[in-house]
Design an enzyme around this catalytic site. Structure first.
Site, PDB file in Angstrom:
ATOM      1  N   GLY A 108      -0.217 -16.350   9.239  1.00  0.00           N
ATOM      2  CA  GLY A 108       1.145 -15.977   8.865  1.00  0.00           C
ATOM      3  C   GLY A 108       1.261 -14.510   8.499  1.00  0.00           C
ATOM      4  O   GLY A 108       0.557 -14.021   7.622  1.00  0.00           O
ATOM      5  N   GLY A 155       4.138 -12.879   7.455  1.00  0.00           N
ATOM      6  CA  GLY A 155       5.442 -12.667   6.833  1.00  0.00           C
ATOM      7  C   GLY A 155       5.317 -11.633   5.730  1.00  0.00           C
ATOM      8  O   GLY A 155       4.433 -10.762   5.753  1.00  0.00           O
ATOM      9  N   LYS A 192      12.226 -25.263  -9.208  1.00  0.00           N
ATOM     10  CA  LYS A 192      12.332 -24.817  -7.815  1.00  0.00           C
ATOM     11  C   LYS A 192      13.537 -25.463  -7.163  1.00  0.00           C
ATOM     12  O   LYS A 192      13.844 -26.627  -7.440  1.00  0.00           O
ATOM     13  CB  LYS A 192      11.065 -25.241  -7.055  1.00  0.00           C
ATOM     14  N   VAL A 214       4.211 -11.711   2.682  1.00  0.00           N
ATOM     15  CA  VAL A 214       2.930 -11.616   1.964  1.00  0.00           C
ATOM     16  C   VAL A 214       1.762 -11.390   2.933  1.00  0.00           C
ATOM     17  O   VAL A 214       0.923 -10.503   2.713  1.00  0.00           O
ATOM     18  CB  VAL A 214       2.668 -12.898   1.135  1.00  0.00           C
TER      19      VAL A 214
HETATM   20  P1  NAD Z   1       7.601 -15.573   5.045  1.00  0.00           P
HETATM   21  O1  NAD Z   1       8.608 -16.596   5.426  1.00  0.00           O
HETATM   22  O2  NAD Z   1       8.008 -14.147   4.909  1.00  0.00           O
HETATM   23  O3  NAD Z   1       6.351 -15.600   6.056  1.00  0.00           O
HETATM   24  C1  NAD Z   1       5.760 -16.764   6.565  1.00  0.00           C
HETATM   25  C2  NAD Z   1       5.296 -16.412   7.975  1.00  0.00           C
HETATM   26  O4  NAD Z   1       4.451 -17.438   8.462  1.00  0.00           O
HETATM   27  C3  NAD Z   1       6.442 -16.270   8.997  1.00  0.00           C
HETATM   28  O5  NAD Z   1       6.321 -15.022   9.656  1.00  0.00           O
HETATM   29  C4  NAD Z   1       6.235 -17.450   9.946  1.00  0.00           C
HETATM   30  O6  NAD Z   1       6.628 -17.153  11.275  1.00  0.00           O
HETATM   31  C5  NAD Z   1       4.734 -17.640   9.839  1.00  0.00           C
HETATM   32  N1  NAD Z   1       4.225 -18.958  10.207  1.00  0.00           N
HETATM   33  C6  NAD Z   1       4.750 -20.192   9.924  1.00  0.00           C
HETATM   34  N2  NAD Z   1       3.925 -21.151  10.377  1.00  0.00           N
HETATM   35  C7  NAD Z   1       2.858 -20.539  10.945  1.00  0.00           C
HETATM   36  C8  NAD Z   1       1.664 -20.989  11.580  1.00  0.00           C
HETATM   37  N3  NAD Z   1       1.373 -22.286  11.711  1.00  0.00           N
HETATM   38  N4  NAD Z   1       0.781 -20.056  12.030  1.00  0.00           N
HETATM   39  C9  NAD Z   1       1.043 -18.736  11.901  1.00  0.00           C
HETATM   40  N5  NAD Z   1       2.163 -18.250  11.323  1.00  0.00           N
HETATM   41  C10 NAD Z   1       3.051 -19.147  10.843  1.00  0.00           C
HETATM   42  O7  NAD Z   1       6.974 -16.110   3.661  1.00  0.00           O
HETATM   43  P2  NAD Z   1       6.181 -15.266   2.563  1.00  0.00           P
HETATM   44  O8  NAD Z   1       7.117 -14.797   1.520  1.00  0.00           O
HETATM   45  O9  NAD Z   1       5.263 -14.291   3.246  1.00  0.00           O
HETATM   46  O10 NAD Z   1       5.315 -16.421   1.896  1.00  0.00           O
HETATM   47  C11 NAD Z   1       4.209 -16.996   2.578  1.00  0.00           C
HETATM   48  C12 NAD Z   1       3.689 -18.187   1.777  1.00  0.00           C
HETATM   49  O11 NAD Z   1       3.295 -17.737   0.463  1.00  0.00           O
HETATM   50  C13 NAD Z   1       4.725 -19.295   1.534  1.00  0.00           C
HETATM   51  O12 NAD Z   1       4.061 -20.542   1.535  1.00  0.00           O
HETATM   52  C14 NAD Z   1       5.253 -18.994   0.131  1.00  0.00           C
HETATM   53  O13 NAD Z   1       5.722 -20.153  -0.517  1.00  0.00           O
HETATM   54  C15 NAD Z   1       3.998 -18.475  -0.543  1.00  0.00           C
HETATM   55  N6  NAD Z   1       4.264 -17.598  -1.683  1.00  0.00           N
HETATM   56  C16 NAD Z   1       4.971 -16.466  -1.499  1.00  0.00           C
HETATM   57  C17 NAD Z   1       5.215 -15.638  -2.595  1.00  0.00           C
HETATM   58  C18 NAD Z   1       5.968 -14.347  -2.447  1.00  0.00           C
HETATM   59  O14 NAD Z   1       5.889 -13.499  -3.340  1.00  0.00           O
HETATM   60  N7  NAD Z   1       6.665 -14.122  -1.340  1.00  0.00           N
HETATM   61  C19 NAD Z   1       4.736 -15.982  -3.857  1.00  0.00           C
HETATM   62  C20 NAD Z   1       3.977 -17.162  -4.000  1.00  0.00           C
HETATM   63  C21 NAD Z   1       3.752 -17.962  -2.886  1.00  0.00           C
END
Ligand code: NAD
Length: 354
Positions: free
Chosen positions: A179, A181, A82, A183
């Site tokens: 969150g 985002g 990573k 996912v």
């Molecule tokens: P992202 O950055 O697209 O979305 C994260 C969202 O969470 C953002 O919209 C942010 O504003 C919001 N957020 C942050 N803190 C918050 C809080 N306290 N309360 C409410 N909302 C909050 O990220 P993502 O790609 O959707 O990934 C989300 C999580 O899943 C991360 O921890 C990432 O490491 C993990 N993950 C993602 C993937 C993937 O395929 N994208 C794979 C494995 C793990």
């Protein structure tokens, strides 16, 4: 406390920790390669403004090790790596990602990279102009990764509901998603399509409003996101969110979401167990994107979503079945299973010698 890097690497079984510094682009980053015994390291690039370099190194190492565990649990022939990129105001993102792309290429396939928080389609596009070892966001890539993660998360939630109640019964369930985002939003959409009641919190008001309007999600203020009574609390934002202050607030039966390293420390997994909350280990439930991306890199195959759901669902089922029957915290069970598989892999790579 300052991190003793080589000691921490020895304790955690790390192969390498690279520090990248490029004055021209302004790149400041760390890359941790955890274990490549089973195959090349896989893992995305996290762009985040860390308060201290130590925090960045710790996060980098924790995230890399989780990737190795995901590979071990899901039978992916690879390991964990990573990068964390230290973000700051005014950083020339394009120059930085182009520089990193060249560095990834120079590693010659030891580490394959892809998306993470702060690294999306645009950044992947810049990287892909400089290296073959990145998940392309276009038609030449493995297909949607956020969707693979989200579908795996919902499959894992289903396995947890079955472990507790013998059935999924989505129409009777309430899920709180933290969150919205890439996912979290997809998780909400999938849950709504199954008839579940979904509440969600999001720091970005635009994203929250959009989900409320288009997905029929009820928005909860972030200050109250741990409090609603529900079946499942789904952390889909940042890691480290379950700690001494948040744990007592939870009024759910299950914690299951996509965020990496949800538990601030391992004893918080024990705390959930003591409170009778079933915790689905993050590195089992959120491996959908890894399965899809790594398989594509190694074989050229685009794994169908149904296969991802089956693989994550059965990995989670196996862990929860042992945890429930032995009355043990699932996080500890998952760690043991992953470590045992890693030992087997290392032993067979070593010609059967421990
Ligand atoms: P992202 O950055 O697209 O979305 C994260 C969202 O969470 C953002 O919209 C942010 O504003 C919001 N957020 C942050 N803190 C918050 C809080 N306290 N309360 C409410 N909302 C909050 O990220 P993502 O790609 O959707 O990934 C989300 C999580 O899943 C991360 O921890 C990432 O490491 C993990 N993950 C993602 C993937 C993937 O395929 N994208 C794979 C494995 C793990």
């Amino acid at each position: 406390m300052t991190i003793q890097i080589l000691d921490a690497m020895a304790r955690g079984g790390f192969e390498a920790l690279h520090a990248l510094h490029d004055p021209r682009s302004g790149t400041r980053a760390f890359l941790a390669i955890h274990d490549t015994t089973a195959g090349p390291a896989f893992g995305g690039i996290r762009r985040f403004s860390y308060r201290e370099e130590d925090d960045a190194v710790r996060d980098c190492m924790r995230l890399a090790r989780s990737m190795t565990y995901k590979c071990a649990l899901l039978g992916v022939p690879g390991g964990g790596g990573k990068m964390v990129l230290l973000d700051r105001n005014g950083m020339d993102r394009e120059a930085v990602y182009r520089f990193i792309g060249n560095e990834v290429e120079r590693l010659g396939g030891r580490w394959y990279t892809g998306p993470d928080v702060g690294t999306g389609e645009q950044e992947l596009g810049w990287l892909a102009e400089h290296t073959r070892y990145v998940t392309r966001p276009d038609a030449e890539g493995p297909g949607e990764l956020g969707e693979a993660t989200a579908r795996g998360v919902v499959a894992g939630m289903g396995a947890a509901l079955r472990a507790l109640d013998g059935e999924e019964d989505w129409e009777q369930r309430t899920i709180v998603v933290q969150g919205l985002g890439d996912v979290g939003r997809r998780v909400c959409r999938e849950l709504r399509s199954r008839g579940a009641k979904v509440m969600a919190s999001e720091l970005d008001p635009g994203r929250a409003e959009d989900a409320e309007r288009t997905l029929g999600v009820e928005i909860v203020d972030t200050s109250a996101e741990f409090d609603p009574e529900c079946d499942i609390f789904a952390p889909c934002a940042m890691g480290g969110i379950l700690h001494d202050l948040t744990l007592p607030r939870l009024r759910c039966r299950i914690v299951a979401g996509s965020a990496n390293n949800v538990l601030a420390s391992p004893h918080h997994g024990d705390g959930l167990h003591e409170r009778g909350i079933l915790y689905v280990p993050d590195f089992a439930i959120n491996a959908g994107a890894l399965v899809r991306g790594a398989t594509f890199h190694r074989t050229g195959e685009r794994v169908p979503m149904e296969t991802i759901e089956d693989r994550i669902g059965s990995a989670v089922h196996g862990i929860l079945e042992s945890a429930v029957s032995e009355d043990r915290p699932p996080a500890r069970v998952a760690l043991e299973v992953a470590e045992a598989r890693l030992d087997e892999i290392r032993t067979s790579a070593n010609g059967g010698v421990h």
